[in-house]
Design an enzyme around this catalytic site. Structure first.
Site, mmCIF file in Angstrom:
data_model
loop_
_atom_site.group_PDB
_atom_site.id
_atom_site.type_symbol
_atom_site.label_atom_id
_atom_site.label_comp_id
_atom_site.label_asym_id
_atom_site.label_seq_id
_atom_site.Cartn_x
_atom_site.Cartn_y
_atom_site.Cartn_z
ATOM 1 N N GLU A 413 0.842 -1.198 0.000
ATOM 2 C CA GLU A 413 0.000 0.000 0.000
ATOM 3 C C GLU A 413 0.869 1.235 0.000
ATOM 4 O O GLU A 413 0.570 2.238 -0.644
ATOM 5 C CB GLU A 413 -0.909 -0.017 1.236
ATOM 6 C CG GLU A 413 -1.979 1.079 1.250
ATOM 7 C CD GLU A 413 -1.566 2.327 2.028
ATOM 8 O OE1 GLU A 413 -2.402 3.239 2.147
ATOM 9 O OE2 GLU A 413 -0.404 2.423 2.512
ATOM 10 N N SER A 617 -25.098 26.872 -17.166
ATOM 11 C CA SER A 617 -26.165 26.764 -16.179
ATOM 12 C C SER A 617 -26.061 25.446 -15.435
ATOM 13 O O SER A 617 -25.682 24.421 -16.005
ATOM 14 C CB SER A 617 -27.523 26.864 -16.886
ATOM 15 O OG SER A 617 -28.520 26.273 -16.086
ATOM 16 N N ASP A 655 -30.140 -6.114 -5.481
ATOM 17 C CA ASP A 655 -29.287 -5.787 -6.626
ATOM 18 C C ASP A 655 -29.354 -4.291 -6.926
ATOM 19 O O ASP A 655 -28.338 -3.660 -7.244
ATOM 20 C CB ASP A 655 -29.699 -6.592 -7.865
ATOM 21 C CG ASP A 655 -29.112 -8.003 -7.848
ATOM 22 O OD1 ASP A 655 -28.399 -8.347 -6.872
ATOM 23 O OD2 ASP A 655 -29.364 -8.772 -8.796
ATOM 24 N N HIS A 678 -15.336 7.640 -10.925
ATOM 25 C CA HIS A 678 -16.539 7.959 -10.149
ATOM 26 C C HIS A 678 -16.885 9.421 -10.417
ATOM 27 O O HIS A 678 -16.056 10.303 -10.193
ATOM 28 C CB HIS A 678 -16.258 7.726 -8.670
ATOM 29 C CG HIS A 678 -17.475 7.521 -7.824
ATOM 30 N ND1 HIS A 678 -18.469 8.453 -7.721
ATOM 31 C CD2 HIS A 678 -17.862 6.472 -7.051
ATOM 32 C CE1 HIS A 678 -19.415 7.988 -6.894
ATOM 33 N NE2 HIS A 678 -19.068 6.782 -6.483
#
Lengths: 739, 739
Positions: A413, A617, A655, A678
């Site tokens: 890590e 906008s 689900d 994301h």
């Protein structure tokens, strides 16, 4: 009627009655049985309590003691030994399977025969001062070899020499201030910046972009000392000889630099290091504040703004270079660090789900440490070990969660989230289709004050529910729930009367799971009082002073705080794996989206005139969030009314809950960051540790100021608003009835 | 014992016996009831036969008649009217819902007041010959307006003038031959190429890359006439005045050129057309062979290789330019075509699944036509209409498939698969999570010989099974099954004694579903004898002569061939939607992967020396395919033994089947083609119509020859082999037991 026939009739009546009763019994039996028998286990909450109570401070202490005796840097023999020990113990604890999963990734180590250091050189080129080659080793560890000296992993080799420029924390805004307000150019200079505020890799990237030829990172006492606390071992502050190790990559979620997007297996094609992802191009080195004092004390140039001043007894002048009397001195970095493809090992343990083995809840955290890893990561790994022990005990007794639980001990890590990212790449398809949630387990404790939770909005409700069932670990708070203690110490805002929960940023192993794959994720640990304790991270972070003793003597003498962290991480995992309905809350996501949309719009409104000129906008985004809000509300209303005895109905709704986070993933990724996919959350481009909401829009707005072509820059803002609006609409669609 | 107590005992015995019986009844009732009652419908096959028999040739004839009376180009009023009519009729047929889904996409139309044409100009610049502005309208259609003249959609405007160069079919190999063997450079020239062999967009791209400033596409009688057949209306060959319309984009799966990756909604950000995807940069125009004769007849330059010669009475000289006596003449293209963002309409109908409404089987095909669309697409759309009518009738009777069926009438397929791609983008998340299969329905008939199926390998078994249950539609084959007829006429190879099934390429609406999203896909139609009928496509393809009559008078007078196509498309849809276990076959995928791996390795072995020099090996790919083969075999063995009465077990195995195709998707896409994400199948880079297996490796190998840096080029081959091997391993993993 004869007696005989009467008897016959009576007999027949009896037979009919008996048959009728039999038939009645049959019918009652038939209908008494549930049509769709669901799990017959008692409600989860009973087992939850037993499970939470199984976890013991003394056990956590023992785990921590065991796994912090020796340095276990990623790629070393000792870290493999710990992996083997964990594998063995998890098997003994009762997991169904525990496997070792290796990858061959690019790591970086100092050259054993040519140490890294920084020198002040005089006009003759002689080195008249050199920084220390190692940290003073703490008592009791004097005989231990293999303590890697402080270094910046993935620094290129090099001996740049030049004048120093001090650039505060090396943040984007610091370099802007340096260049625009002070008019100082660092091209060809060596910058020296203090650790803190942002991820060190961002500092290095900023220095590279500014044209520096080297960068020195130092720990200023202002940022690595708590008030009234003594340096280790008398207290838990950073000693002057301590220096923070750490990687200085800008991987942006790529994992192994040579195999971006694919697991680093034996057969995997590797790019040449020159084409590797995120490797810095200028030498980097970290030093402690004793050494920093010597480099800073004679610096010349303008005096700094007051917020650039640290706590050393120097003037913090900006440079470039030294004061007039030592003008002929300069600084030379001597960096000989090597990169090397090295084998790392994840340990993956499983408890097979009883009813839905194809649904995964993951509890993962890293094992590799810069040295002993007393806090980072072993305080977290010890907690995971205790969760595994407790869960294993239940499995041995015959219990089995509804869904599969996967426990992971990640490797490397510290070198860029490598073990967790490679495994995510290896298992991307399975995870996309089957992962319900990922709970992260890095350092379990970074302070002595209260709980800290960072998670996706859909986990908010579960986190609150669980903390209400736990007790505060503080000895002066008997009878207080964890929720009450936390709430008292860290209320969210005036708007929201609840404990604060943070957005996920990065800098730990959840990144690939959350930001790349879109798996609901969260993390919990014990923390400091952020309002009063202004130092960065915890003072001895990534130094040799992160020992078992720093935890036992200061952070958690009773190990009750870490037990609370174990109960949080274990409890979340348990409830996600065993609740019939997955305890994720779409309404909380809606609330958060509303908040994020408002704040990104406020940011835009800082440019009212241009917004009008270029017809920008946020309406489509607000409209999408409104749509999502309605869809979430309707979904949870329907969820109240489903037939929980119908396995297919339950599965279908589950689900929808599972795939909600996935809906925010855009396979095209954010601009220039293909592995950050994301649309709602990504690590900030300016600080990997921080989470940015609507990061695409944010970055487009941030870039406005610097852009020569304003129309193009505003078009990018419009494009990003459009992508965000579409993504939120698409996520709303996933919550509507499926046909 | 007194009599009274004796009676009491007897009474009690009775009561006990009765209770025992009642309890026995209860127990029997309890256990007699299945624990996990599955659907109580009779086996699908009973309904399947009824469903297949419901479809009627006369009905298909009527549907085709109805929807081919008027031209219905995408974006026109008439195509919206047909959409509304389809919506109304599908509702009447009994679907649960039918909605109209609009998008605003970039289309391209000729300028109504300034027609497109090509001229021969003399030295004074006077146009001494001009091509026709329209095709002669067939009898019976003289009064119909709105017949768009032949044009190349998305051609830029322009009046390039210059010498012609004839480049055969305009294929990659044709341009290579022209440049390398004949030494002819087309920079600044107008190329003229014949239609056929490859997608016209690839011809245009090749011309652009070669430096041409315009490109003329003509239909040569050699490629658009069947032997012994008369031109329409006496026969079904292309008349000399007919010209093939068509778009000339190189979208590579992007959908709408201005909104790549996102649905073209009202609020969606649009790039400027200059940044649009795949728009050609040089004028393009199509002509028929009457006009082509005039352009070709005086061409000078070298005589062509014999395989460059068509069937016109000209020499097919290469050019550049005309023969000496008319050397001063040149060619001018006059192109005034406009691009315009235009609203299009998909019609989406649904039958909600009884047990798994969140699983989708899609039957989709386009509605928009260049003119009447007698064959393309209405012969296919009529078939879909008949499938919907038949399914609707069953729904009205109370039947409901296990899974949801979605019927789609796509718009603007002719402009780059726009309607289907935008809907796929809009619903990407739902489709990724829920789509079981996509069955495509473009032209139902392109010949009069036998069945043609292109599909993913996992559908092979289902296709064979279904064809064994259907009768051959040929009047001289009574008693022969469709399978037998097809097998007799088109046996696969010497290796495999079964009817030939082709790989999917592109050029129709399955592309986004299969190549971008990884949904198992297939298509079926009636075709010609490919061994003997060497013309391209069908002769009147994309001309005004694609009428109802060309089908009724020539292709399928009894409409029994189209009925067979309806039964294929409807039957596949039915079985995929209603079988308890999804009828996909991983073993067939394994077989195909073995074949593809062998053939790509053979291609590599053409460069044995370099393979050794650069250490290129296909071993990792073969090993992955072997691994996949074992996983597939084991999966199907387990599938034999599951408890089909357990809904969660069935669902989990079905999910593995459903997600198998998805496992081949790489979100990073193929190099330079981000929307082609399928690692096993993609449209060929040299011909969109053809499907290439292991396209990444194929392209990397193809590029070797042209590459200045051989090491780099071979590294790309190695990288692509590594990606393919990993992807196949990952797909194998999805077939193993989930925990």
């Amino acid at each position: 009627m004869s007696k005989r026939s009467g008897k016959l009739v009576r007999w027949m009546l009896w037979v009919v009655a008996v048959l009728a009763l039999f038939f009645l019994g049959f019918l009652i039996g038939w209908f008494a049985k549930p049509a769709h028998p669901e799990k017959t286990n008692p409600p989860s909450s009973q087992y939850l309590q037993e499970f939470l109570e199984e976890m013991q401070p003394s056990q956590i202490r023992e785990h921590l003691r065991k796994f912090t005796r020796l340095p276990h840097l990623a790629g070393t023999e000792q870290n493999l030994k710990y992996a083997e020990q964990i594998q063995k113990e998890w098997q003994e604890f009762g997991l169904d399977s525990v496997e070792m999963v290796p990858y061959d990734v690019l790591l970086s180590y100092p050259n054993a025969s040519q140490p890294n250091y920084i020198a002040i050189v005089d006009a003759n080129g002689d080195e008249i001062f050199t920084t220390s080659l190692a940290e003073p080793v703490p008592e009791g560890y004097e005989d231990i070899g293999d303590i890697v000296p402080p270094y910046s992993a993935f620094s290129p080799k090099g001996q740049p020499e030049g004048d120093l420029v001090y650039v505060n924390y090396g943040r984007t805004e610091d370099f802007f201030q340096l260049e625009r307000q002070m008019g100082i150019n660092v091209t060809g200079k060596i910058v020296i910046v203090r650790y803190g505020k942002i991820f060190r890799g961002n500092k290095v990237k900023n220095a590279m972009l500014a044209g520096a030829k080297g960068i020195i990172l130092f720990s200023d006492p202002a940022d690595y000392s708590a008030e009234g606390v003594k340096p280790y071992p008398e207290g838990w502050n950073l000693p002057g000889g301590g220096a923070q190790r750490g990687n200085v990559m800008n991987l942006n979620g790529a994992g192994d630099a040579l195999t971006p997007g694919y697991p680093a297996k034996e057969y995997t094609y590797r790019t040449s290091p020159e084409d590797g992802v995120g490797l810095p191009s200028i030498p980097v080195h970290p030093i402690g504040y004793h050494d920093a004092f010597h480099l800073l004390k004679n610096m010349g140039g303008p005096t700094p703004p007051s917020n650039w001043k640290g706590a050393l007894n120097v003037s913090y002048r900006i440079g470039p270079g030294f004061t007039d009397d030592v003008k002929n001195q300069s600084v030379r970095m001597n960096i000989y660090t090597n990169i090397k493809v090295t084998r790392i090992y994840n340990v993956i343990g499983r408890i097979r789900g009883a009813l839905e083995p194809d649904r995964y809840v993951i509890l993962g955290g890293h094992r590799d440490a810069w040295v002993f890893g007393g806090i980072d990561p072993m305080s977290g790994a010890a907690v995971v070990h205790e969760v595994v022990r407790s869960a294993g005990k239940f499995v041995s007794k015959g219990w089995r969660p509804r869904r599969t639980i996967i426990f992971a001990s990640w490797d490397a890590e510290e070198f860029g989230l490598l073990g967790s990212t490679e495994w995510a790449e290896d298992n991307a398809r399975l995870l996309q289709e089957r992962a319900v949630a990922y709970i992260n387990a890095d350092s379990g404790i970074e302070g002595m004050y209260t709980l800290r939770v960072d998670c996706t909005p859909s986990l908010h409700t579960l986190v609150y529910d669980l903390t209400k069932q736990l007790a505060s670990p503080e000895s002066d708070e008997e009878g207080l729930s964890l929720y009450e203690s936390w709430h008292k110490k860290d209320n969210w805002t005036n708007d929201r009367d609840a404990p604060r929960i943070n957005k996920l940023g990065s800098g730990s192993d959840f990144e690939a799971y959350f930001v790349r794959l879109g798996i609901a994720a969260g993390r919990a640990r014990y923390t400091k009082n952020w309002k009063t304790e202004r130092y960065s991270s915890f003072p001895v972070y990534h130094t040799v002073y992160e020992t078992f003793e720093v935890v036992e003597n200061f952070y958690d003498p009773t190990f009750r705080r870490l037990r609370t962290v174990a109960q949080m991480r274990g409890g979340l995992t348990f409830l996600l794996a065993d609740s019939q309905i997955i305890p994720l809350d779409a309404n909380q996501y809606a609330l958060s989206l509303q908040k994020y949309a408002r704040s990104i719009a406020v940011l835009g409104q800082g440019h009212m005139e241009e917004m009008q000129k270029y017809k920008v906008s946020f309406d489509s985004l607000f409209s999408a969030v409104e749509n999502f809000t309605v869809a979430a509300r309707d979904f949870h209303e329907r969820l109240q009314n489903i037939n929980t005895a119908d396995p297919l109905q339950v599965r279908a709704m589950n689900d929808q809950l599972m795939y909600l986070e996935r809906a925010f993933i855009d396979p095209l990724g954010l601009p220039g960051r293909p592995f950050y996919r994301h649309v709602i959350f990504a690590p900030s481009s300016h600080n990997k540790y921080a989470g940015e909401s609507f990061p695409g829009i944010y970055d487009a707005l941030f870039n406005i100021e610097d852009s020569a072509d304003q129309e193009k820059a505003w078009n990018e803002v419009k494009r990003q608003i459009s992508i965000a609006a579409f993504t939120v609409h698409a996520a709303a669609m996933t919550l509507t009835p499926p046909a």
